[in-house]
Design a protein around this motif. Structure first.
Motif, PDB file in Angstrom:
ATOM      1  N   PRO A 110      34.871  -4.981  -6.762  1.00 53.74           N
ATOM      2  CA  PRO A 110      35.446  -6.444  -7.739  1.00 53.74           C
ATOM      3  C   PRO A 110      35.157  -6.828  -6.403  1.00 53.74           C
ATOM      4  CG  PRO A 110      36.717  -4.117  -8.461  1.00 53.74           C
ATOM      5  CD  PRO A 110      35.949  -3.622  -7.428  1.00 53.74           C
ATOM      6  N   ARG A 111      35.190  -7.666  -6.583  1.00 52.99           N
ATOM      7  CA  ARG A 111      34.524  -8.953  -5.446  1.00 52.99           C
ATOM      8  C   ARG A 111      35.679  -9.218  -4.763  1.00 52.99           C
ATOM      9  NH1 ARG A 111      34.164 -15.067  -7.341  1.00 52.99           N
ATOM     10  NH2 ARG A 111      35.803 -15.408  -8.215  1.00 52.99           N
ATOM     11  N   ASP A 112      37.497  -8.961  -5.313  1.00 50.05           N
ATOM     12  CA  ASP A 112      38.800  -9.310  -4.214  1.00 50.05           C
ATOM     13  C   ASP A 112      39.163  -8.640  -3.074  1.00 50.05           C
ATOM     14  OD1 ASP A 112      38.102 -11.796  -5.535  1.00 50.05           O
ATOM     15  OD2 ASP A 112      39.326 -11.832  -6.916  1.00 50.05           O
ATOM     16  N   THR A 113      38.238  -7.061  -3.618  1.00 56.23           N
ATOM     17  CA  THR A 113      38.891  -5.794  -3.177  1.00 56.23           C
ATOM     18  C   THR A 113      39.053  -6.142  -1.505  1.00 56.23           C
ATOM     19  OG1 THR A 113      37.638  -4.277  -4.550  1.00 56.23           O
ATOM     20  CG2 THR A 113      38.049  -3.476  -2.240  1.00 56.23           C
ATOM     21  N   ARG A 114      40.022  -5.681  -0.350  1.00 62.47           N
ATOM     22  CA  ARG A 114      39.785  -5.817   0.745  1.00 62.47           C
ATOM     23  C   ARG A 114      39.531  -4.796   2.013  1.00 62.47           C
ATOM     24  NH1 ARG A 114      45.057  -5.804   4.660  1.00 62.47           N
ATOM     25  NH2 ARG A 114      44.783  -7.542   5.424  1.00 62.47           N
ATOM     26  N   THR A 115      38.797  -5.694   2.339  1.00 62.02           N
ATOM     27  CA  THR A 115      38.256  -3.463   3.624  1.00 62.02           C
ATOM     28  C   THR A 115      37.830  -4.254   4.562  1.00 62.02           C
ATOM     29  OG1 THR A 115      36.770  -2.556   3.472  1.00 62.02           O
ATOM     30  CG2 THR A 115      35.819  -4.213   2.519  1.00 62.02           C
ATOM     31  N   GLU A 116      37.495  -4.305   5.758  1.00 62.18           N
ATOM     32  CA  GLU A 116      36.538  -3.842   6.839  1.00 62.18           C
ATOM     33  C   GLU A 116      35.474  -4.713   6.617  1.00 62.18           C
ATOM     34  OE1 GLU A 116      35.933  -2.364  11.315  1.00 62.18           O
ATOM     35  OE2 GLU A 116      36.501  -1.346  10.064  1.00 62.18           O
ATOM     36  N   ILE A 117      35.033  -6.134   7.107  1.00 61.98           N
ATOM     37  CA  ILE A 117      34.327  -6.443   7.025  1.00 61.98           C
ATOM     38  C   ILE A 117      33.355  -6.246   8.563  1.00 61.98           C
ATOM     39  CG2 ILE A 117      32.418  -8.370   7.381  1.00 61.98           C
ATOM     40  CD1 ILE A 117      34.336  -8.430   4.631  1.00 61.98           C
ATOM     41  N   VAL A 118      32.208  -4.974   8.110  1.00 61.00           N
ATOM     42  CA  VAL A 118      32.048  -4.886   9.844  1.00 61.00           C
ATOM     43  C   VAL A 118      30.700  -6.096  10.218  1.00 61.00           C
ATOM     44  CG1 VAL A 118      30.056  -3.553  10.244  1.00 61.00           C
ATOM     45  CG2 VAL A 118      31.307  -2.730   8.482  1.00 61.00           C
ATOM     46  N   GLY A 119      31.024  -5.931  11.506  1.00 67.46           N
ATOM     47  CA  GLY A 119      29.986  -6.988  12.532  1.00 67.46           C
ATOM     48  C   GLY A 119      31.420  -8.636  12.261  1.00 67.46           C
ATOM     49  N   LYS A 120      32.082  -8.757  11.614  1.00 66.81           N
ATOM     50  CA  LYS A 120      33.394  -9.697  12.197  1.00 66.81           C
ATOM     51  C   LYS A 120      34.845  -9.024  12.950  1.00 66.81           C
ATOM     52  CE  LYS A 120      34.658 -13.683  10.530  1.00 66.81           C
ATOM     53  NZ  LYS A 120      33.893 -15.103  11.448  1.00 66.81           N
TER      54      LYS A 120
END
Length: 315
Positions: A110-120
């Protein structure tokens, strides 16, 4: 000298035999030229317009796997790009191919999945990874989220989805929800229950609708998977052979991938039977507002389950 009747019979036969052979020769040469034209056009389009490497995937390792007909994980990105905007990946799916078991697995994230954005270095919606760092950041983020290794990626502009459906001559699928579209591309359409046939613009209305679906984004991603499977089935059919050039042009204008032409030939040759057993799955979670922003919180148990599904294919 009077011509024998037997000679008179032989001449027309010989003439027709020569004409028939000439027609066959012309057809063979024409088909050969057409096949070469398609092959040359496909190779040029893939290698010069579509092919793009990313730093997060080792091309050498991926080529070894595809050369040995090993199971593959491919990230599918449906990107909505607009003028003056980096775009977002509205559709994220991990496609796993197992040529030995003749199995294909398609898992939606799902596009709204909350996760760590690697590189951010921050927590955010998984589809924002594309807006922050393009395909490279999306690949790294999905790998980190699921704990898997991706071998290839395929990125398609959502506008190209409509063009591809028209290029293959439309698609047919089984629709589970009855609703009336108020007019994607200003043309209303009744999506009735059961088997329906869709052209490009109708397909866009089918995959974009969310508010009339009681399952919201979950329902939409399920419809996206159905459309992808329908395009694959139609595109692989014999009836679509004469449409190959149109399909290649659409892909060249709307797709990016780290697959090169030789990789694609290997997929067509050695992975063509994976469609015999298709498994589709949508990651589950619970909606929650954090700081006034809606997220889908996917529990660790669900992430572990999906990791296991992909790892089983790769084993």
């Amino acid at each position: 000298m009077v011509e024998k009747r037997s000679d008179r019979r032989k001449k027309p036969r010989r003439r027709w035999l020569k004409i028939s052979l000439a027609v066959i020769l012309i057809l063979v040469l024409g088909v050969g030229a057409y096949a070469y034209s398609i092959y040359h056009n496909a190779k040029e389009t893939v290698n010069e317009k579509m092919h793009k490497q990313v730093t997060s995937i080792d091309p050498g390792a991926s080529k070894k796997k595809i050369g040995k007909q090993k199971p593959l994980n491919i990230l599918l990105l449906g990107v909505d790009k607009r003028k003056g905007d980096n775009g977002r990946s509205d559709a994220l799916m991990v496609l796993s191919l197992d040529p030995k078991a003749n199995k294909m697995q398609l898992i939606s994230i799902p596009r709204d999945t909350r996760t760590e954005i690697v590189g951010k270095g921050s927590m955010d919606k998984i589809n924002h990874a594309y807006a922050f760092g393009g395909t490279d950041m999306s690949v790294a983020t999905v790998e980190n989220f699921l704990g898997v290794e991706l071998d290839y990626y395929v990125e398609m502009n959502m506008k190209g989805l409509s063009e591809m459906v028209d290029a293959v001559g439309g698609i047919t699928l089984n629709n589970e929800l009855d609703w009336y579209d108020e007019g994607y591309y200003k043309k209303g359409y009744h999506f009735s229950k059961g088997e329906i046939s869709l052209n490009g613009p109708q397909t866009m209305g089918y995959v974009r609708m969310r508010h009339l679906d009681p399952n919201g984004d979950f329902g939409r991603t399920k419809r996206q998977r159905k459309v992808i499977e329908a395009i694959v089935d139609k595109g692989a059919s014999v009836a679509s052979v004469t449409k190959i050039d149109d399909m290649i042009d659409v892909l060249g204008n709307n797709m990016e991938t780290n697959l090169d032409f030789d990789d694609m030939k290997s997929l067509l040759l050695h992975y063509k039977d994976v469609r015999q057993n298709t498994v589709s799955y949508m990651m589950q979670g619970t909606g929650q507002k954090i700081g006034g922003v809606y997220y889908l919180i996917v529990p660790d148990e669900e992430v572990a389950k999906v990791h296991g599904m992909i790892a089983e294919i790769k084993s």
